[in-house]
Design a protein around this motif. Sequence first.
Motif, PDB file in Angstrom:
ATOM      1  N   ILE A  64     161.539  43.023  52.981  1.00 31.83           N
ATOM      2  CA  ILE A  64     160.786  41.787  53.229  1.00 31.83           C
ATOM      3  C   ILE A  64     159.852  42.032  54.409  1.00 31.83           C
ATOM      4  O   ILE A  64     160.280  42.407  55.494  1.00 31.83           O
ATOM      5  CB  ILE A  64     161.724  40.612  53.557  1.00 31.83           C
ATOM      6  CG1 ILE A  64     162.723  40.401  52.415  1.00 31.83           C
ATOM      7  CG2 ILE A  64     160.914  39.342  53.801  1.00 31.83           C
ATOM      8  CD1 ILE A  64     163.714  39.298  52.702  1.00 31.83           C
ATOM      9  N   GLY A  65     158.559  41.808  54.197  1.00 27.18           N
ATOM     10  CA  GLY A  65     157.611  41.983  55.295  1.00 27.18           C
ATOM     11  C   GLY A  65     157.863  40.973  56.405  1.00 27.18           C
ATOM     12  O   GLY A  65     158.453  39.915  56.189  1.00 27.18           O
ATOM     13  N   ASP A  66     157.408  41.315  57.602  1.00 24.28           N
ATOM     14  CA  ASP A  66     157.572  40.401  58.737  1.00 24.28           C
ATOM     15  C   ASP A  66     156.382  39.450  58.777  1.00 24.28           C
ATOM     16  O   ASP A  66     155.250  39.870  59.000  1.00 24.28           O
ATOM     17  CB  ASP A  66     157.674  41.199  60.042  1.00 24.28           C
ATOM     18  CG  ASP A  66     158.174  40.345  61.183  1.00 24.28           C
ATOM     19  OD1 ASP A  66     157.912  39.127  61.172  1.00 24.28           O
ATOM     20  OD2 ASP A  66     158.833  40.876  62.082  1.00 24.28           O
ATOM     21  N   ASP A  67     156.653  38.181  58.554  1.00 21.97           N
ATOM     22  CA  ASP A  67     155.586  37.187  58.445  1.00 21.97           C
ATOM     23  C   ASP A  67     155.294  36.463  59.751  1.00 21.97           C
ATOM     24  O   ASP A  67     154.437  35.567  59.776  1.00 21.97           O
ATOM     25  CB  ASP A  67     155.962  36.150  57.382  1.00 21.97           C
ATOM     26  CG  ASP A  67     155.923  36.733  55.977  1.00 21.97           C
ATOM     27  OD1 ASP A  67     154.836  37.159  55.558  1.00 21.97           O
ATOM     28  OD2 ASP A  67     156.969  36.761  55.318  1.00 21.97           O
ATOM     29  N   ARG A  68     155.965  36.847  60.834  1.00 26.29           N
ATOM     30  CA  ARG A  68     155.784  36.076  62.069  1.00 26.29           C
ATOM     31  C   ARG A  68     154.395  36.237  62.667  1.00 26.29           C
ATOM     32  O   ARG A  68     153.871  35.318  63.294  1.00 26.29           O
ATOM     33  CB  ARG A  68     156.872  36.442  63.070  1.00 26.29           C
ATOM     34  CG  ARG A  68     158.199  35.778  62.760  1.00 26.29           C
ATOM     35  CD  ARG A  68     159.314  36.269  63.633  1.00 26.29           C
ATOM     36  NE  ARG A  68     159.650  37.650  63.327  1.00 26.29           N
ATOM     37  CZ  ARG A  68     160.673  38.294  63.878  1.00 26.29           C
ATOM     38  NH1 ARG A  68     161.463  37.673  64.733  1.00 26.29           N
ATOM     39  NH2 ARG A  68     160.927  39.544  63.553  1.00 26.29           N
ATOM     40  N   LEU A  69     153.786  37.411  62.492  1.00 30.44           N
ATOM     41  CA  LEU A  69     152.434  37.588  63.018  1.00 30.44           C
ATOM     42  C   LEU A  69     151.446  36.692  62.260  1.00 30.44           C
ATOM     43  O   LEU A  69     150.543  36.113  62.856  1.00 30.44           O
ATOM     44  CB  LEU A  69     152.021  39.056  62.914  1.00 30.44           C
ATOM     45  CG  LEU A  69     150.924  39.516  63.889  1.00 30.44           C
ATOM     46  CD1 LEU A  69     151.297  39.184  65.324  1.00 30.44           C
ATOM     47  CD2 LEU A  69     150.660  40.996  63.736  1.00 30.44           C
ATOM     48  N   ARG A  70     151.645  36.555  60.948  1.00 34.06           N
ATOM     49  CA  ARG A  70     150.837  35.603  60.173  1.00 34.06           C
ATOM     50  C   ARG A  70     150.997  34.196  60.741  1.00 34.06           C
ATOM     51  O   ARG A  70     150.021  33.444  60.890  1.00 34.06           O
ATOM     52  CB  ARG A  70     151.288  35.582  58.716  1.00 34.06           C
ATOM     53  CG  ARG A  70     151.031  36.836  57.901  1.00 34.06           C
ATOM     54  CD  ARG A  70     151.711  36.682  56.546  1.00 34.06           C
ATOM     55  NE  ARG A  70     151.580  37.871  55.722  1.00 34.06           N
ATOM     56  CZ  ARG A  70     150.682  38.039  54.765  1.00 34.06           C
ATOM     57  NH1 ARG A  70     149.812  37.074  54.543  1.00 34.06           N
ATOM     58  NH2 ARG A  70     150.643  39.138  54.060  1.00 34.06           N
ATOM     59  N   LEU A  71     152.244  33.835  61.018  1.00 35.37           N
ATOM     60  CA  LEU A  71     152.523  32.491  61.514  1.00 35.37           C
ATOM     61  C   LEU A  71     151.876  32.258  62.876  1.00 35.37           C
ATOM     62  O   LEU A  71     151.335  31.178  63.144  1.00 35.37           O
ATOM     63  CB  LEU A  71     154.042  32.273  61.601  1.00 35.37           C
ATOM     64  CG  LEU A  71     154.527  30.924  62.103  1.00 35.37           C
ATOM     65  CD1 LEU A  71     153.885  29.777  61.343  1.00 35.37           C
ATOM     66  CD2 LEU A  71     156.044  30.846  61.999  1.00 35.37           C
TER      67      LEU A  71
END
Length: 415
Positions: free
Chosen positions: A107-114
Amino acid sequence: MSSTPQKTAIEDLYRQESRRVFATLLRLLGDFQLAEEALQEAFIAALKQWPSDGVPANPRAWLVSAGRFKAIDALRRQSRFIKGLDDIADSIDAATPDYAGLADDEIGDDRLRLIFTCCHPALSEDSRVALTLLEVCGLTTEEIASAFLCKPSTIAQRIVRAKAKIRAAHIPYQVPGAKELHGRLNGVLQVLYLLYNEGYSASAGDSLGRMDLAVEAMRLTELLLQLQPHAETMGLLALMLLQESRRDARCSEDGELILLPDQDRSLWKQDDIRRGAGLVRGALLRGPVGVYTIQAAIAAVHAESPNAAATDWAEIVGLYDVLMGLSPSPIIALNRAVALGMRDGPAVGLLHVDGILRSGELHSYHLLHAARADFLRQLGERDAALAAYKQALGLVEQTTARRFLAGRVAELESA
């Protein structure tokens, strides 16, 4: 395994992974409230199932899958009362994958998108910071309010307005392209800086800092640096590393605060210092120089001094002069005043601190009164120092700092 260890494992996972799960759910579901409700439902499901079934091999993927399923199911139930929700549920179901069969590291890390969503320039600066600290970092509105020196209700209003703006403006949930990235970088760096500060020196509570927040801030800054090796990103990571190098020396074994001049420098982490100082040099060479690079340069002067007496306070004052030119603020002015006092003596430092106090901007800031008390104590002004320490003590909310100030008060009262 008994239910108690399972519950503890779930609580630990919530602290460590909930914001990462939330970020992925937000990408899949496209709505803050829906993603937050899905996150809570996923952990409720875990509390019901894991004690009997055991913790799955892929807990993060399991939680994302459970949250996605719960959100789709909730939309379909509500579609009986609200027209169109069934279509939204079908769209999410068709357009998003079920993560149940994936390993966590797939699962990619989506926190930077957020972070980039929360820091969109369409939002006000205060709203960007408050929303990111809440949604990316999991701070409470009370903790954010304490960091901002304002009321929790004010923070809550900013967050509500920010979420409404994101919905109304259809702000995309993505890391911007190279052309947009530079213009949006400062807002993201500010959030990461505030997050690290809260992790290194908590604004309230029993712990001097929150290691989980500091680690998260450093990890996200590393991600950002890989995305774009900007000088200020290098400077911010350097500042974090240089501050972090002193963490183990900041408290005694019994949890008492130790000020920088009194710290055992053999406990400072030399690997962090070397990397941090190297990043400072790299940032200065790359340019343009900004506030984080200058703060990191100040931290490097402290870190590379063999002892407190050898600290080059003239260089530090000069760097604070540069910092005041880049971003004048009463906090920077206070730090500069302390540096002047170390370079030129306590009378000079007190003169500058009193000037800041008269301006009224930091009247409720306990560190201003603590700095003033320390200069008065050095000058032998016992009664005035005692009054200033008591004023600082009445304003501080962090337990370790409160004990330190109480100790200074007791010391002067018994003198």
